[in-house]
Design a protein around this motif. Structure first.
Motif, PDB file in Angstrom:
ATOM      1  N   ALA A  97       0.847  -1.193   0.000  1.00  0.00           N
ATOM      2  CA  ALA A  97       0.000   0.000   0.000  1.00  0.00           C
ATOM      3  C   ALA A  97       0.883   1.243   0.000  1.00  0.00           C
ATOM      4  CB  ALA A  97      -0.908   0.010   1.231  1.00  0.00           C
ATOM      5  N   TYR A  98       0.484   2.237  -0.794  1.00  0.00           N
ATOM      6  CA  TYR A  98       1.247   3.478  -0.905  1.00  0.00           C
ATOM      7  C   TYR A  98       0.360   4.685  -0.602  1.00  0.00           C
ATOM      8  CZ  TYR A  98       4.838   0.827  -3.384  1.00  0.00           C
ATOM      9  OH  TYR A  98       5.811  -0.085  -3.724  1.00  0.00           O
ATOM     10  N   ALA A  99       0.953   5.680   0.033  1.00  0.00           N
ATOM     11  CA  ALA A  99       0.380   7.015   0.177  1.00  0.00           C
ATOM     12  C   ALA A  99       1.317   7.910  -0.625  1.00  0.00           C
ATOM     13  CB  ALA A  99       0.319   7.444   1.632  1.00  0.00           C
ATOM     14  N   GLY A 100       0.884   8.283  -1.821  1.00  0.00           N
ATOM     15  CA  GLY A 100       1.797   8.965  -2.735  1.00  0.00           C
ATOM     16  C   GLY A 100       2.871   7.981  -3.154  1.00  0.00           C
ATOM     17  N   ASN A 101       4.145   8.334  -2.924  1.00  0.00           N
ATOM     18  CA  ASN A 101       5.252   7.434  -3.255  1.00  0.00           C
ATOM     19  C   ASN A 101       5.827   6.727  -2.035  1.00  0.00           C
ATOM     20  OD1 ASN A 101       5.187   7.952  -6.026  1.00  0.00           O
ATOM     21  ND2 ASN A 101       6.365   9.833  -5.752  1.00  0.00           N
ATOM     22  N   THR A 129      -0.972  10.479   4.460  1.00  0.00           N
ATOM     23  CA  THR A 129      -2.048  11.244   3.847  1.00  0.00           C
ATOM     24  C   THR A 129      -3.132  10.332   3.298  1.00  0.00           C
ATOM     25  OG1 THR A 129      -0.848  11.252   1.756  1.00  0.00           O
ATOM     26  CG2 THR A 129      -0.537  13.141   3.222  1.00  0.00           C
ATOM     27  N   GLY A 130      -3.023   9.028   3.511  1.00  0.00           N
ATOM     28  CA  GLY A 130      -4.027   8.072   3.069  1.00  0.00           C
ATOM     29  C   GLY A 130      -3.521   7.205   1.937  1.00  0.00           C
ATOM     30  N   VAL A 131      -4.005   5.986   1.904  1.00  0.00           N
ATOM     31  CA  VAL A 131      -3.606   5.037   0.872  1.00  0.00           C
ATOM     32  C   VAL A 131      -4.270   5.425  -0.441  1.00  0.00           C
ATOM     33  CG1 VAL A 131      -3.641   2.619   0.166  1.00  0.00           C
ATOM     34  CG2 VAL A 131      -3.363   3.206   2.584  1.00  0.00           C
ATOM     35  N   ASN A 132      -3.469   5.602  -1.484  1.00  0.00           N
ATOM     36  CA  ASN A 132      -4.051   5.958  -2.784  1.00  0.00           C
ATOM     37  C   ASN A 132      -3.848   4.870  -3.834  1.00  0.00           C
ATOM     38  OD1 ASN A 132      -1.302   6.424  -3.046  1.00  0.00           O
ATOM     39  ND2 ASN A 132      -1.575   8.135  -4.447  1.00  0.00           N
ATOM     40  N   ARG A 133      -3.048   3.814  -3.499  1.00  0.00           N
ATOM     41  CA  ARG A 133      -2.904   2.701  -4.436  1.00  0.00           C
ATOM     42  C   ARG A 133      -2.363   1.489  -3.704  1.00  0.00           C
ATOM     43  NH1 ARG A 133       2.782   2.870  -6.830  1.00  0.00           N
ATOM     44  NH2 ARG A 133       3.663   4.664  -5.757  1.00  0.00           N
ATOM     45  N   VAL A 134      -2.698   0.325  -4.273  1.00  0.00           N
ATOM     46  CA  VAL A 134      -2.200  -0.953  -3.770  1.00  0.00           C
ATOM     47  C   VAL A 134      -1.637  -1.715  -4.962  1.00  0.00           C
ATOM     48  CG1 VAL A 134      -2.849  -3.173  -2.748  1.00  0.00           C
ATOM     49  CG2 VAL A 134      -3.832  -1.059  -1.843  1.00  0.00           C
TER      50      VAL A 134
END
Length: 163
Positions: A97-101, A129-134
């Protein structure tokens, strides 16, 4: 009397929200996922759902991502004898899981000639800042011998837009 009854409705609704804040806070958007090991037999494959959990302050950022599914590594006990013979490798699925990079969560599960179920949450409680991609990827690793290992294509799932 009639006005008093109607005035009580908003008060009751407000009391219900205060009594059950989780119901007012949580929003979850479910998204299917799938990935495989990339070989011709599809020795390793995974599928399931990503539950993007949104907080109460705003639809963004996500409070975490609930991951639920299964990983299969062939040959399975139910496979016909001619399908995907035992190659001495196990399959491992990795979720990042990523928040940005910035990586904010990682989990892996392994199966060897069986199916393994899993359920966990990525990125919950992180000061991000929150998970934006997995990113989901299935790799195969030798059980007894030394590598080489190999991996299927990494599949990226973006946080779904909130309407």
């Amino acid at each position: 009397m009639r006005r008093a009854r109607f005035a009580a409705i908003p008060a009751a609704a407000a009391a219900a929200v205060l009594a059950f804040p989780a119901a007012a806070q949580a929003a979850v958007i479910t998204q299917p996922f799938a990935a495989d090991s990339g070989d011709s037999c599809r020795y390793g494959s995974t599928d399931g759902t990503l539950g993007w959990q949104y907080g109460s302050a705003s639809p963004l950022p996500t409070a975490g991502v609930a991951v639920s599914g299964k990983l299969a590594d062939r040959p399975l006990p139910t496979d016909p004898a001619a399908t995907c013979g035992d190659d001495g490798y196990s399959s491992t699925v990795t979720f990042v899981a990523y928040a940005g990079n910035v990586e904010v969560g990682r989990q892996s599960r392994t199966a060897d000639n069986t199916t393994t179920s899993f359920s966990f949450v990525l990125g919950a409680g992180s000061n991000s800042t929150g998970v934006n991609r997995v990113v989901v990827q299935v790799c195969r690793n030798p059980v007894v011998t030394l590598p080489p290992s190999y991996c299927g294509k990494a599949v990226t799932y973006l946080a779904p837009p909130v309407a």
